[in-house]
Design a protein around this motif. Structure first.
Motif, short mmCIF file in Angstrom:
data_model
loop_
_atom_site.label_atom_id
_atom_site.label_comp_id
_atom_site.label_asym_id
_atom_site.label_seq_id
_atom_site.Cartn_x
_atom_site.Cartn_y
_atom_site.Cartn_z
N GLY A 37 40.36 -17.08 42.17
CA GLY A 37 40.17 -16.11 41.10
C GLY A 37 40.22 -14.70 41.63
N GLN A 60 40.95 -16.68 33.31
CA GLN A 60 39.71 -15.92 33.34
C GLN A 60 39.71 -14.95 32.16
OE1 GLN A 60 40.28 -15.05 37.98
NE2 GLN A 60 38.46 -14.01 37.17
N SER A 61 38.55 -14.79 31.53
CA SER A 61 38.44 -13.79 30.47
C SER A 61 38.45 -12.40 31.08
CB SER A 61 37.14 -14.00 29.69
OG SER A 61 36.02 -13.69 30.50
N GLU A 64 35.31 -11.79 32.85
CA GLU A 64 35.18 -12.48 34.13
C GLU A 64 35.93 -11.75 35.24
OE1 GLU A 64 34.63 -17.17 32.99
OE2 GLU A 64 36.60 -16.27 32.77
N ILE A 65 37.02 -11.08 34.88
CA ILE A 65 37.76 -10.29 35.86
C ILE A 65 37.02 -8.98 36.13
CG2 ILE A 65 39.92 -9.09 36.38
CD1 ILE A 65 41.31 -11.08 34.50
N LEU A 99 31.62 -17.07 39.08
CA LEU A 99 33.03 -17.29 39.42
C LEU A 99 33.15 -18.02 40.76
CD1 LEU A 99 35.95 -16.82 38.54
CD2 LEU A 99 35.88 -14.61 39.74
N ARG A 103 35.32 -21.51 41.51
CA ARG A 103 36.57 -21.35 42.23
C ARG A 103 36.38 -21.58 43.73
NH1 ARG A 103 40.31 -18.87 38.55
NH2 ARG A 103 39.43 -19.48 36.53
#
Length: 229
Positions: A37, A60-61, A64-65, A99, A103
């Motif tokens: 990610g 990822q939304s 989330e980023i 995250l 990941r």
């Protein structure tokens, strides 16, 4: 194997996005079995988050980023004040922790340079040190690069950053002689006691993921990240 890697730089135009994009392309091409990610923890103005969303299928939304997003392209404490908000690092830490659980590996692109303010009290270096994030420093190939590298590594040591290495980056087209004269790897390594992992060439098309993956493969990532098939 590292769980995450923070990509920071000497300043805002060092080439953090180039390196992060190249590494993401590298993982996508050579390690498709890995779940990875990308995070830009704090962003002010339109830029990197939108870039990564366009280039990669991250699943990822936006939140989330980039857990903290401000409208004005200013330093986070200044941009936050304009919106009558504060830089809530607890939100960032929670998003990063979640995250990392989902990941295999997370690429984290820092804002600005190592000395850029995150809050009114903390810099990127402070955050990297306190959160114990393995870190790579991007140094642009230009006159003064040696001094920038020395100063930033000193800051990293002062704040106890887990600095894994330095990556040189040609932000403009550079000849082999210019690279050798302006950013001599042996001298930088001797002055900073930090390994130089390689040099990114000037890239005029950052949409070419195959080229980016190839460029990243020329860096010393196998030693750094210790990935095994």
């Amino acid at each position: 194997m590292l769980k995450s890697l923070l990509i920071t730089g000497t300043d805002t135009e060092a080439g953090k996005t180039v390196l992060t994009t190249a590494l993401a392309a590298y993982y996508q091409k050579y390690y498709p079995q890995l779940s990875w990610g990308i995070m830009k923890p704090i962003q002010s103005g339109i830029g990197d988050r939108e870039w990564y969303q366009r280039l990669f299928s991250l699943n990822q939304s936006a939140e989330e980023i980039t857990p903290l997003y401000f409208q004005a392209p200013l330093a986070p404490p200044v941009a936050a004040a304009r919106e009558n908000r504060r830089v809530d690092l607890a939100v960032v830490w929670q998003a990063l922790s979640e995250l990392q659980k989902r990941r295999d590996f997370v690429l984290i692109e820092a804002l600005g340079g190592l000395g850029s303010p995150v809050t009114e009290e903390l810099t990127v270096a402070d955050l990297a040190g306190e959160w114990r994030l393995p870190t790579v420093l991007v140094v642009p190939v230009r006159l003064g690069a040696i001094a920038q590298a020395v100063a930033n590594v000193a800051l990293a040591r002062q704040t106890k950053v887990n600095l894994k290495g330095i990556v040189l980056n040609c932000v403009q087209p550079r000849s082999d002689d210019e690279i050798a004269d302006w950013t001599p790897s042996d001298l930088i390594q001797s002055l900073t006691n930090t390994p130089v992992l390689g040099c990114l060439p000037y890239l005029d098309n950052l949409d070419d993921l195959d080229k980016l993956a190839q460029v990243a493969s020329n860096l010393d990532w196998e030693t750094l990240i210790k990935i095994k098939n």
